[in-house]
Structure formats: structure tokens, C-alpha cells
Design an enzyme around this catalytic site. Structure first.
Site, PDB file in Angstrom:
ATOM      1  N   LYS A  52     -12.198  10.594   7.381  1.00  0.00           N
ATOM      2  CA  LYS A  52     -10.763  10.894   7.535  1.00  0.00           C
ATOM      3  C   LYS A  52     -10.492  12.373   7.244  1.00  0.00           C
ATOM      4  O   LYS A  52      -9.680  13.012   7.908  1.00  0.00           O
ATOM      5  CB  LYS A  52      -9.944   9.985   6.606  1.00  0.00           C
ATOM      6  CG  LYS A  52      -9.912   8.533   7.089  1.00  0.00           C
ATOM      7  CD  LYS A  52      -9.398   7.563   6.034  1.00  0.00           C
ATOM      8  CE  LYS A  52      -9.620   6.120   6.493  1.00  0.00           C
ATOM      9  NZ  LYS A  52      -9.280   5.127   5.463  1.00  0.00           N
ATOM     10  N   GLN A  96      -7.724   4.400  -0.554  1.00  0.00           N
ATOM     11  CA  GLN A  96      -8.867   3.717   0.060  1.00  0.00           C
ATOM     12  C   GLN A  96      -9.140   2.389  -0.660  1.00  0.00           C
ATOM     13  O   GLN A  96      -9.292   2.363  -1.873  1.00  0.00           O
ATOM     14  CB  GLN A  96     -10.109   4.625   0.019  1.00  0.00           C
ATOM     15  CG  GLN A  96     -11.314   4.059   0.747  1.00  0.00           C
ATOM     16  CD  GLN A  96     -11.082   3.885   2.250  1.00  0.00           C
ATOM     17  OE1 GLN A  96     -10.586   4.784   2.928  1.00  0.00           O
ATOM     18  NE2 GLN A  96     -11.422   2.702   2.766  1.00  0.00           N
ATOM     19  N   ASP A 119      -0.704   4.332   6.192  1.00  0.00           N
ATOM     20  CA  ASP A 119      -1.544   3.165   6.506  1.00  0.00           C
ATOM     21  C   ASP A 119      -0.680   2.012   7.033  1.00  0.00           C
ATOM     22  O   ASP A 119      -1.205   1.034   7.570  1.00  0.00           O
ATOM     23  CB  ASP A 119      -2.298   2.693   5.250  1.00  0.00           C
ATOM     24  CG  ASP A 119      -3.747   3.167   5.235  1.00  0.00           C
ATOM     25  OD1 ASP A 119      -4.280   3.466   6.325  1.00  0.00           O
ATOM     26  OD2 ASP A 119      -4.339   3.224   4.148  1.00  0.00           O
TER      27      ASP A 119
END
Ligand code: NAP
Length: 293
Positions: A52, A96, A119
Site C-alpha cells: 500500500k 491493518q 477502508d
């Protein structure tokens, strides 16, 4: 049969994001900035976060990775999330997953400001998505929609069968395919006669995490098949010691398909682009808000 090339489409979309970033900068808008929180040192999580970070640099975003030891307490982590919520230099935040067992993931996800939740996991964004209102879409379903659109795959009036009902893939995918005018069936581990369902599907989206689950005999001629699954399967002959397998048995399914995604190189790179698109969207929205103040 045509392979849906996620790598190639992701490259095109990344180029257009890069161009937009330059255009925004030339108007004096700040550089989009994505922050990622990484707890512990799980190999797969470290790989995902590094990927990312690389993506951000490729398109001209700033990126910050905040690394914490596995011993961080839930309260300490929530305080770190709040700090980023209040930091106007940062436009998007991801944490994460998975987190260590002593930390409640739901609590963490819900503490991220929904305006920075790139997200798309915060209940506010989930609700907006189900209503079809502007929001951050979860990256994988978002990436799949972009892939279908890129290849101009017809969705209106089509029967889409989704295998899997997780919060990050199956459920949001069902909402988005409904918005694309599909008739949607969602299957899961308790579904009876799953093969009967998949045989009726014009579009099958497999997201269950069982390598090569979907076989050729389970799909009809001309179906579009999207393989979300990624499972590491031990393989001593591979230098890495494992290979990545999708949920679709490519060898038996692909001859029957009109379109199919490979693994790797299909949905994976599109998911990464989904996150970039959300981060760009975050800064555009903030800019829009500022211009109205
Ligand atoms: P998950 O949270 O484990 O959910 C799996 C879903 O599959 C559940 O809804 C489960 O049903 C269903 N299922 C399990 N066994 C089944 C069976 N035999 N028949 C029908 N349904 C079954 O998984 P996820 O997070 O959605 O991820 C699914 C896969 O996609 C994994 O391989 C993951 O690594 C991969 N993935 C890839 C990307 C990407 O970028 N390519 C992104 C996200 C995930 P129940 O609800 O009844 O338990």
C-alpha cells in the site's frame, strides 16, 4: 474466454489518479496523505502494508506507516487512532487487520473517523453504501465494480451469485451488484444446493477462501467469473515455499466462461486501487467542504 487483467486495469487507473493528484496540487490543494497502522510483525500484514505504501508513492500520495508492538494495549491503540482523526494533515486511515487477540477490532474500526475511513468498514459508510449514497466503498468490491465497468460487462438484468457473506467482500458486493441492476443471490456455508445456484448465474463472484472450490461443472456456459479468493498453499517446489490459489478451479472453469479473473493478477491489484481511489476521494470531499465554508 477473455481474462480480466486486473494488473493492466489497475495500471490505467493509477495513471489517472496520478494525473488528478498533479491537477489538484497545481490548484494549491495539499497532497493526499494515507496513514496505515500496523501492529506486530505478522508477515502477510507487513507485506500488505508495504504494498500500500508503494502504491501511494507511485501515484504521488504521501504515506505514513505507524508501527506498534504487539504488546500495545487497546486503550493505547484507540488513542493513536484518535490522534490521526484529529490530524488535518492526514486524509485517510487504515488499520491493518488482523489485530492481536487482546484488541477488539470492531472497537478500533468504529473509532476511526468515518470521514477518514478509506477502508469503508465504519458502520456509517456501510449504511451510506447500502442506501447508494456517497461514501467510502470497501476496497475489494469497489475494485471489482471498476473492473466490470472497464470491460463494459453488462450487469443490468443479470443474475449474480456471490459465494461468501463477509462484511468486507460478500455483503457489500451484494449491495453494489444490486445497484448495478443485477438480481443477486448470496450463498454461504449453510446454503443448500449451492451448485443449483451457481449454475443459474450469469455472474459468479467467489469469495469464500477455499482454494479451487468452484469447478467447471458448477458454472453455465458464457458466465462471468470473478475470483476473490487468495489462499497461501504450501508448495515446496516454489522458492517462497507457497503458491497463491484462488477460489476458482481455473483449469475447469475458464473454458466455459466469457470472462474470468486470474489469481494472482485479477481482483488483488484492483483492491489496492480501490483504496487509492477512496483516498483521492477523501481529499476531494474535504476540499469541497472547505470551499463551502
Ligand atoms: P471470510 O470472512 O472467511 O468469509 C468467508 C465466507 O465464505 C463466509 O461467509 C462463509 O460462510 C463462506 N463459506 C465458507 N465455506 C463455504 C462453503 N463451503 N460454501 C459456501 N460458502 C462458504 O472471508 P473473506 O474475508 O470474505 O475472504 C474470502 C477470500 O477472499 C479469502 O481467500 C481472502 O483471502 C480473499 N480476499 C481477497 C481479497 C483480494 O484483494 N483479492 C480481498 C479480501 C479477501 P459463513 O458466513 O456461513 O461462515
Amino acid at each position: 474466454m477473455e481474462t480480466l487483467n486486473g494488473n493492466a486495469v489497475a495500471k490505467v487507473l493509477k495513471e489517472s489518479i496520478k494525473t488528478e493528484v498533479l491537477a489538484l496540487k497545481s490548484k494549491g490543494v495539499k497532497t493526499p496523505h494515507l496513514a496505515a497502522i500496523l501492529v506486530g510483525s505478522v508477515g502477510a500484514s507487513m507485506t500488505y502494508v508495504a504494498a500500500k505504501e508503494k502504491d501511494c508513492h507511485e501515484v504521488g500520495f504521501d504515506s505514513t506507516v505507524l508501527r506498534f508492538p504487539e504488546t500495545i494495549t487497546e486503550a493505547e491503540l484507540l488513542a493513536e487512532v484518535e490522534k490521526i482523526n484529529n490530524n488535518s494533515a492526514i486524509d485517510g486511515l487504515i488499520v491493518q487487520l488482523p489485530l492481536p487477540k487482546h484488541i477488539n477490532e470492531k472497537k478500533v474500526t468504529e473509532t476511526i473517523s468515518w470521514k477518514k475511513d478509506v477502508d469503508g468498514f465504519h458502520p456509517m459508510n456501510v449504511g451510506l453504501m447500502f442506501k447508494g449514497l456517497p461514501c467510502f466503498l470497501p476496497a475489494t468490491p469497489y475494485g471489482i465494480i471498476k473492473l466490470l465497468e472497464h470491460y463494459k460487462i453488462e450487469t443490468t438484468g443479470k443474475h449474480c451469485v456471490i459465494i461468501g457473506r463477509s462484511d468486507i467482500v460478500g455483503k457489500p458486493m451484494s449491495a453494489l451488484m444490486l445497484q448495478k441492476n443485477c438480481t443477486v443471490t448470496v450463498c454461504h456455508s449453510k446454503t443448500k444446493n449451492l451448485k443449483e445456484m451457481t449454475l443459474q448465474a450469469d455472474i459468479v463472484i467467489a469469495a469464500l477462501g477455499i482454494p479451487e472450490f468452484l469447478k467447471g461443472e458448477m458454472v453455465k456456459e458464457g458466465a462471468v467469473v470473478i475470483d476473490v479468493g487468495i489462499t497461501r498453499v504450501d508448495d515446496a517446489s516454489n522458492p517462497k515455499g507457497f503458491v497463491l490459489k484462488g477460489d476458482v478451479d481455473f483449469a475447469s472453469v475458464s473454458p466455459k466462461c466469457s470472462f474470468i479473473t486470474p489469481v494472482p493478477g485479477g481482483v488483488g491489484p484492483m483492491t489496492r486501487v480501490g483504496l487509492l481511489l477512496n483516498t483521492l476521494d477523501a481529499i476531494k470531499r474535504n476540499q469541497d467542504l472547505r470551499s463551502k465554508m
